[in-house]
Design a protein around this motif. Structure first.
Motif, short mmCIF file in Angstrom:
data_model
loop_
_atom_site.label_atom_id
_atom_site.label_comp_id
_atom_site.label_asym_id
_atom_site.label_seq_id
_atom_site.Cartn_x
_atom_site.Cartn_y
_atom_site.Cartn_z
N VAL A 151 40.51 30.07 25.99
CA VAL A 151 41.41 29.13 24.94
C VAL A 151 42.78 28.79 25.66
O VAL A 151 42.95 27.58 25.33
N ALA A 152 43.34 29.80 26.10
CA ALA A 152 44.71 29.57 26.74
C ALA A 152 44.81 28.58 27.74
O ALA A 152 45.73 27.94 28.01
N SER A 153 43.75 28.51 28.60
CA SER A 153 43.70 27.50 29.71
C SER A 153 43.10 26.16 29.22
O SER A 153 43.05 25.06 30.18
N LYS A 154 42.85 26.26 27.91
CA LYS A 154 42.60 24.76 27.20
C LYS A 154 41.22 24.46 27.95
O LYS A 154 40.78 23.14 28.18
N GLY A 155 40.36 25.34 27.87
CA GLY A 155 38.98 25.02 28.15
C GLY A 155 38.19 25.14 29.49
O GLY A 155 37.12 24.82 29.78
N GLU A 156 38.93 25.90 30.48
CA GLU A 156 38.49 26.06 31.55
C GLU A 156 37.64 27.14 31.99
O GLU A 156 38.06 28.32 32.29
N ALA A 157 36.38 27.21 31.89
CA ALA A 157 35.46 28.22 31.91
C ALA A 157 35.66 29.10 33.35
O ALA A 157 35.70 30.34 33.39
N GLY A 158 35.58 28.41 34.50
CA GLY A 158 35.87 29.07 35.76
C GLY A 158 36.86 29.90 35.91
O GLY A 158 37.11 30.84 36.66
N VAL A 159 37.89 29.59 35.39
CA VAL A 159 39.28 30.32 35.79
C VAL A 159 39.07 31.61 34.86
O VAL A 159 39.66 32.41 35.59
N GLY A 160 38.43 31.82 34.08
CA GLY A 160 38.35 33.08 33.02
C GLY A 160 37.89 34.19 34.03
O GLY A 160 38.20 35.39 34.10
N LYS A 161 36.85 33.72 34.97
CA LYS A 161 36.08 34.65 35.62
C LYS A 161 36.96 35.15 36.84
O LYS A 161 36.91 36.34 37.34
N LEU A 162 37.60 34.23 37.42
CA LEU A 162 38.83 34.80 38.28
C LEU A 162 39.78 35.60 38.07
O LEU A 162 40.22 36.69 38.47
N LEU A 163 40.42 35.32 36.73
CA LEU A 163 41.43 36.11 36.04
C LEU A 163 40.84 37.29 35.47
O LEU A 163 41.51 38.39 35.53
N LYS A 164 39.79 37.52 35.12
CA LYS A 164 39.26 38.62 34.82
C LYS A 164 38.92 39.53 35.92
O LYS A 164 39.13 40.70 36.02
#
Length: 560
Positions: A151-164
């Motif tokens: 949500v915060a990155s405005k829909g970038e799915a791959g970013v979430g995995k790296l930040l997780k």
């Protein structure tokens, strides 16, 4: 200097012009479907800034009317305060502040007392904050971070995995630094041990030619804040280290050619195993960095202020570690021998200092100076924490990479805020449902009751703006939401999908919502309680056409 005095209602009308101008420009960036804003860089010849970040848009707007610019400055302060606290939620804060300002000024014009209105708004704020914290979902699951960052990155799915992955390995207290990448893909690098961006002073120090790295096992570490000009000054300590059968890592400000050549000759011939690198940091900050390294490695930094000569250094003053790996541009020290207790004490002190730096308001020091000071403290905390992460943001063009960097960094901060205080339905629904909390509140008088009504009206503003940005029928969505008694019911506006907010991944951190509303109420309370504006009349006869602000801006950090 002569003064220009502007009285109400003219003052408030002109202040509102600036507020509306900033809000109109920034509000379009709200939500994953919100478009971007292109901003001309203040320095000619540099590419324009392409952003979907509310605070960046707000900071770019300066009004020609100085009274209107004061209103714009209020929204800049609101967005800046939220950005410093939680990173995300800046556009939400701007939308809330504009709605509050418009309704509050209407109420003042209708005859309501501004101070009583302010009290009513503050009462409503307290009740809404309590409700947000009471209803927050705090039992985090593994997929939280991915959904929040999506949500915060405005829909970038791959970013979430790296930040997780970064949060899992670094923890909430760890520091993840963001930088412009060199390729199309995002990259996350997490390094155990002490890590900083300085490499060997000569490729002849390399011990592993295949990996192009110099590796020292169980090294002693010399920390020196001056230039080493004579190789003979190092000979006494080199002989002591060699007698122990161990290598030496020299961290010094510089080595002149004569000293460096002597080290290289002895290293290549196998007489001494030694590698020389520069310390982290730049300028005066290097003294602090050397002291940090000394604390981590259990040694003593040999500083000019101590009046100690290099030839008098003993083994007891050297730091120690299990291993050191030095590349062309990186140094990693693993298994540092220093005690953790004093290190943890220093980390706590630096975090307290970082909070104070981030809390500075515009006008309290240079914006660039404050940014660089905060970054320096963050880097020192990362080094002292013993584990550091670097997120390299990828993209095709520099413009795209810079725009993504801001969004991804905000997503990371948003995830940390969610883990701190929990989450609620996103997409403006969490605040919209708080309107019901204020329905039955009875204030002391009619003016305070009107202040509560002003806040109640503003709570629905982010949801209405999101619907507008997505091109949806607001009435249809609001009716569907209102018919659901479940407070966890939300809507994904991109897919027009309704359901439990955790299932559909529409999540807002409670801390972000609280800070956005709190700062908006604070600045609007100041606005309505101001009866007169007094400003300096500029003397245009002296140095006409010269702008010190513009001259300084050309030397400022381009990210500001």
């Amino acid at each position: 200097m002569s003064k220009h005095v502007i009285y109400n209602p003219e003052a408030r009308q002109r202040l509102l012009q600036g507020i509306n101008a900033v809000a109109r420009a920034a509000s379009v960036t709200l939500g994953s479907a919100g478009p971007a804003v292109m901003i001309q860089h203040r320095t000619d010849g540099i590419m324009p800034i392409f952003t979907r970040d509310g605070v960046t848009v707000a900071n770019a707007i300066v009004m020609e009317d100085r009274i209107a610019d004061l209103g714009a400055r209020m929204l800049r302060d609101v967005a800046g305060a939220v950005s410093r606290e939680v990173g995300d939620g800046t556009t939400t804060a701007i939308v809330l502040a504009q709605s509050l300002a418009v309704e509050a000024l209407k109420s003042v014009a209708a005859g309501f007392h501004p101070m009583q209105l302010q009290k009513g708004m503050e009462l409503a704020l307290i009740l809404v904050e309590q409700h947000l914290q009471k209803t927050a979902v705090t039992d985090s699951t593994d997929d939280w971070v991915e959904k929040i960052t999506l949500v915060a990155s405005k829909g970038e799915a791959g970013v979430g995995k790296l930040l997780k992955q970064a949060l899992a390995e670094l923890g909430e207290a760890g520091t993840l630094t963001f930088q412009l990448g060199n390729g199309r893909a995002d990259q996350l690098e997490i390094v155990e041990g002490i890590h900083y961006e300085q490499g060997f002073l000569s490729p002849y120090f390399i011990t592993d030619k295949t990996r192009a790295e110099a590796v020292l096992e169980r090294p002693y570490i010399l920390l020196y804040d001056r230039e080493i000009s004579d190789f003979m000054d190092l000979v006494p300590i080199l002989e002591e280290v060699a007698a122990e059968g161990r290598p030496l890592l020299v961290i010094a400000e510089a080595l002149v050619e004569k000293a460096l050549t002597g080290l290289l000759l002895n290293h290549v011939r196998g007489i001494f195993k030694v590698v020389a690198v520069k310390p982290p940091g730049f300028g005066d900050k290097r003294i602090n960095r050397l002291n940090d390294l000394a604390l981590l490695t259990g040694g003593t930094a040999i500083l000019e202020s101590h009046a100690m000569r290099l030839e008098d250094v003993t083994l007891a003053q050297l730091g120690q570690a299990q291993r050191a790996v030095i590349l062309e541009g990186k140094t990693t020290i693993i298994g540092a021998a220093g005690s953790r207790e004093p290190v943890n004490t220093r980390i706590s002190a630096l975090r307290r200092e970082l909070v104070l730096v981030r809390a500075r308001k515009p006008g309290e020091g240079s914006a660039t100076g404050n940014l660089h000071e905060a970054e320096e403290l963050e880097e020192r905390i990362s080094v002292l924490s013993g584990k550091t992460g670097t997120f390299s943001v990828g993209g095709i063009t520099d413009m795209e990479i810079k725009e993504r960097l801001v969004r991804i960094e905000n997503a990371y901060l948003s995830a940390k805020a969610a883990l701190a205080e929990g989450v609620l339905p996103g997409g403006g629904v969490g605040l919209w449902r708080c309107m019901a909390v204020l329905d039955e509140v009875i204030a002391e008088n009619a003016e305070q009751q009107q202040g509560i009504a002003v806040v109640k009206q503003a709570l629905g503003a982010p949801l209405r703006q999101l619907l507008s940005n997505c091109g949806l029928s607001g009435e249809e969505v609001l009716i569907r939401l209102a018919t659901q008694a479940d407070p966890a019911f939300a809507v994904d506006m991109r897919l027009l999908n309704f359901g439990h907010f955790l299932d559909i991944g529409i999540i807002d951190p409670v801390k972000v919502l609280r800070m956005a509303l709190r700062n908006a109420v604070s600045v609007v309370g100041t606005l309505i309680s101001s009866e007169t504006v007094i400003m300096n009349v500029p003397d245009l006869s002296v140095m006409a056409g010269y702008s010190p602000e513009w001259a300084a801006a050309t030397r400022e950090d381009p990210r500001i």
